[in-house]
Design a protein around this motif. Structure first.
Motif, short mmCIF file in Angstrom:
data_model
loop_
_atom_site.label_atom_id
_atom_site.label_comp_id
_atom_site.label_asym_id
_atom_site.label_seq_id
_atom_site.Cartn_x
_atom_site.Cartn_y
_atom_site.Cartn_z
N MET A 49 -101.50 -49.18 2.34
CA MET A 49 -101.39 -47.74 2.24
C MET A 49 -101.90 -47.08 3.52
O MET A 49 -101.35 -46.11 3.99
CB MET A 49 -102.26 -47.26 1.10
CG MET A 49 -101.64 -46.17 0.33
SD MET A 49 -101.10 -46.84 -1.21
CE MET A 49 -102.67 -47.02 -1.96
N ALA A 70 -91.18 -35.78 -5.09
CA ALA A 70 -92.32 -36.66 -5.24
C ALA A 70 -92.88 -37.11 -3.90
O ALA A 70 -94.08 -37.19 -3.74
CB ALA A 70 -91.90 -37.86 -6.06
N ALA A 71 -92.04 -37.43 -2.97
CA ALA A 71 -92.57 -37.96 -1.72
C ALA A 71 -91.60 -37.68 -0.59
O ALA A 71 -90.91 -38.55 -0.11
CB ALA A 71 -92.80 -39.46 -1.85
N SER A 73 -90.69 -37.68 2.61
CA SER A 73 -91.28 -38.20 3.83
C SER A 73 -90.24 -38.33 4.94
O SER A 73 -90.59 -38.45 6.09
CB SER A 73 -91.92 -39.56 3.57
OG SER A 73 -91.01 -40.38 2.90
N ARG A 74 -88.97 -38.30 4.58
CA ARG A 74 -87.96 -38.47 5.62
C ARG A 74 -86.88 -37.41 5.50
O ARG A 74 -86.53 -37.00 4.42
CB ARG A 74 -87.30 -39.84 5.48
CG ARG A 74 -88.19 -40.98 5.87
CD ARG A 74 -87.43 -42.27 5.75
NE ARG A 74 -88.34 -43.38 5.95
CZ ARG A 74 -89.12 -43.87 5.02
NH1 ARG A 74 -89.10 -43.36 3.82
NH2 ARG A 74 -89.93 -44.87 5.27
N ASP A 137 -90.62 -50.08 -0.97
CA ASP A 137 -91.43 -48.97 -1.45
C ASP A 137 -90.56 -47.95 -2.20
O ASP A 137 -90.89 -47.50 -3.29
CB ASP A 137 -92.14 -48.32 -0.25
CG ASP A 137 -92.89 -47.08 -0.63
OD1 ASP A 137 -93.66 -47.15 -1.61
OD2 ASP A 137 -92.73 -46.04 0.03
N ILE A 138 -89.43 -47.62 -1.58
CA ILE A 138 -88.53 -46.64 -2.19
C ILE A 138 -87.92 -47.18 -3.48
O ILE A 138 -87.90 -46.51 -4.51
CB ILE A 138 -87.40 -46.25 -1.19
CG1 ILE A 138 -88.00 -45.52 0.01
CG2 ILE A 138 -86.35 -45.40 -1.88
CD1 ILE A 138 -87.02 -45.32 1.17
N GLU A 140 -88.78 -49.58 -5.48
CA GLU A 140 -89.70 -49.81 -6.60
C GLU A 140 -89.79 -48.54 -7.46
O GLU A 140 -89.76 -48.60 -8.69
CB GLU A 140 -91.07 -50.17 -6.04
CG GLU A 140 -92.04 -50.66 -7.07
CD GLU A 140 -93.42 -50.90 -6.47
OE1 GLU A 140 -94.15 -51.70 -7.03
OE2 GLU A 140 -93.77 -50.28 -5.43
N ASP A 141 -89.89 -47.42 -6.78
CA ASP A 141 -89.98 -46.16 -7.50
C ASP A 141 -88.63 -45.77 -8.11
O ASP A 141 -88.55 -45.36 -9.26
CB ASP A 141 -90.46 -45.05 -6.55
CG ASP A 141 -90.86 -43.80 -7.31
OD1 ASP A 141 -91.91 -43.82 -7.95
OD2 ASP A 141 -90.08 -42.83 -7.29
N GLU A 144 -87.73 -47.48 -11.32
CA GLU A 144 -88.44 -46.95 -12.47
C GLU A 144 -87.74 -45.68 -13.00
O GLU A 144 -87.60 -45.50 -14.20
CB GLU A 144 -89.88 -46.65 -12.06
CG GLU A 144 -90.82 -46.53 -13.23
CD GLU A 144 -92.24 -46.28 -12.75
OE1 GLU A 144 -92.62 -46.76 -11.68
OE2 GLU A 144 -92.96 -45.57 -13.48
N GLN A 145 -87.32 -44.84 -12.08
CA GLN A 145 -86.62 -43.62 -12.49
C GLN A 145 -85.31 -43.99 -13.18
O GLN A 145 -84.96 -43.41 -14.21
CB GLN A 145 -86.33 -42.70 -11.29
CG GLN A 145 -87.50 -42.46 -10.35
CD GLN A 145 -88.77 -42.04 -11.06
OE1 GLN A 145 -88.73 -41.30 -12.04
NE2 GLN A 145 -89.90 -42.54 -10.59
N GLU A 162 -84.87 -35.78 -10.59
CA GLU A 162 -85.52 -35.06 -9.48
C GLU A 162 -86.20 -36.05 -8.54
O GLU A 162 -86.00 -36.02 -7.33
CB GLU A 162 -86.60 -34.11 -10.02
CG GLU A 162 -86.07 -32.86 -10.69
CD GLU A 162 -87.22 -32.00 -11.21
OE1 GLU A 162 -88.30 -31.97 -10.59
OE2 GLU A 162 -87.04 -31.37 -12.28
N THR A 163 -87.02 -36.91 -9.13
CA THR A 163 -87.73 -37.90 -8.31
C THR A 163 -86.75 -38.86 -7.66
O THR A 163 -86.89 -39.22 -6.49
CB THR A 163 -88.72 -38.68 -9.19
OG1 THR A 163 -89.48 -37.74 -9.95
CG2 THR A 163 -89.66 -39.52 -8.35
N ASP A 167 -85.99 -40.18 -3.70
CA ASP A 167 -85.95 -41.60 -3.32
C ASP A 167 -84.64 -41.95 -2.62
O ASP A 167 -84.65 -42.62 -1.59
CB ASP A 167 -86.11 -42.49 -4.57
CG ASP A 167 -87.52 -42.41 -5.15
OD1 ASP A 167 -88.44 -42.03 -4.40
OD2 ASP A 167 -87.70 -42.71 -6.35
N ASP A 170 -84.36 -40.45 0.82
CA ASP A 170 -85.21 -41.22 1.74
C ASP A 170 -84.53 -42.53 2.13
O ASP A 170 -84.63 -42.99 3.26
CB ASP A 170 -86.57 -41.53 1.10
CG ASP A 170 -87.47 -40.30 1.08
OD1 ASP A 170 -87.11 -39.30 1.71
OD2 ASP A 170 -88.53 -40.36 0.43
#
Lengths: 220, 150
Positions: A49, A70-71, A73-74, A137-138, A140-141, A144-145, A162-163, A167, A170
């Protein structure tokens, strides 16, 4: 009289059984080994991390709204690298999106299944080490969604979408696509989603607010 | 009349029988270092409420109520705990990536806001697990703050 004896007998058995049960309680499961495992995992993850936060300091433009992505980042570039390998993943995502646009829970769920299949068929051998890490990383999330989208009622599907939208965008920013896509923005939810059509068809509210939103960016 | 008695007897036998079916107990004495409350600075009120309202099913340590010692209550509990931990295990918080932490927090916020969690079947007996409007607000605010800090 006989009946009385019988019921007394049954009660006695019941009592005995309960006693056995409560004895069993004392033999609680000690999952020490498991606990150990978790600790080690967490240490490894800590290190990962740290690396990551050094890599990209992301600017969250949309804090304070719980609808926010959620994240983020890009940013996807207007012209990405032309990569056909992500097509199946994007198709799965768009199938979910179109299910939600049409208020069709079952089609959205099918899209979720297609997306999960696309992830497991994806050829990771073409990624370099750093891409691989970000991809995992992407995904994995995202998985789950997708799993939730497969099994949930439609309002719940939309929350996970949404989440998932963050992902997938990204992922496209990371690996590129050869498709032409539109990044749309929903001012009510304050989140972006991706579409293959220029016309706005909002997946977050379906027929209630179908044309709400705006095109933020055309990709490719 | 006789039939009723037979039925009652059969039910009793079944009830006694199922008491012998073993269940896995979700209990561990140590709290892993990755625990949500250990890695985050959680205010006391939120901490308390998390422990009472969430940790029974979302951690490796359940405070078992009396009915969980009798079948079929135990099965019911076991199933809830299994599913709960699969979705979110506060004890393993720090093993989640930042991305997953954020999406978990988002789900936590939505679940609390929509009154989906804690489950109504759970708060029916655990009256103290119920979140008041104020507690909901407090919890959501903390989770949002935490998400924004990630």
């Amino acid at each position: 009289m006989r009946k009385l004896k019988l019921s007394m007998g049954v009660l006695a058995i019941a009592f005995a059984a309960l006693t056995v049960m409560s004895c069993k309680d004392n033999k609680k499961e000690h999952d020490d080994s498991d606990g150990h495992h978790t600790e080690m995992d967490s240490e490894v993850n800590h290190m990962e991390m740290k690396n990551e936060s050094e890599e990209h300091h992301h600017e969250d433009a949309d804090d304070e709204h719980d609808g926010g992505s959620a994240a983020e980042s890009r940013d996807i570039k207007v012209s990405t690298q032309k990569n056909a390998a992500t097509s199946a993943i994007i198709d799965g995502y768009l199938q979910i999106k179109n299910g939600l646009v049409a208020d069709n829970k079952d089609n959205a769920a099918k899209g979720g299944t297609a997306l999960l299949a696309a992830f497991s068929n994806f050829d990771m051998s073409q990624l370099n080490e750093e891409q691989h890490k970000s991809y995992m990383d992407i995904v994995e999330d995202a998985k789950e969604q997708a799993e939730h989208i497969v099994k949930s009622p439609i309002d719940h599907q939309r929350e996970h979408f949404e989440t998932l939208s963050t992902d997938i965008s990204d992922l496209i920013a990371l690996l590129g696509t050869d498709k032409t896509l539109y990044q749309d923005y929903c001012p009510m939810k304050k989140v972006s989603w991706l579409s293959e059509t220029k016309d706005i068809k909002n997946p977050f509210f379906g027929s209630e607010m179908l044309t709400c939103g705006s095109v933020k960016k055309q990709i490719n | 009349m006789k039939i009723v008695k037979i039925i009652v007897l059969v039910l009793l036998v079944v009830f006694v029988g199922i008491q012998f079916v073993p269940t896995v107990h979700n209990q561990s004495e140590r709290t892993p270092k990755a625990d949500f409350m250990l890695v985050n600075d959680v205010p006391k009120d939120v901490k308390n409420k998390l422990q009472i309202s969430c940790y029974d099913c979302h951690s490796n340590n359940t405070q078992y109520p009396w009915y969980s010692k009798i079948q079929p209550g135990a099965w019911f509990m076991e199933n809830h705990i299994k599913n709960g931990k699969e979705e979110l295990n506060f004890n393993e918080w720090d093993t989640y990536s930042n991305r997953r932490k954020k999406s978990k927090l988002k789900s936590i916020i939505n679940q609390i806001k929509d009154d989906e969690m804690p489950l109504s079947s759970y708060t029916l007996i655990h009256r103290d697990a119920k979140l008041s409007e104020n507690e909901k607000k407090e919890m959501i605010q903390f989770m949002k703050q935490l998400r924004d800090s990630l």
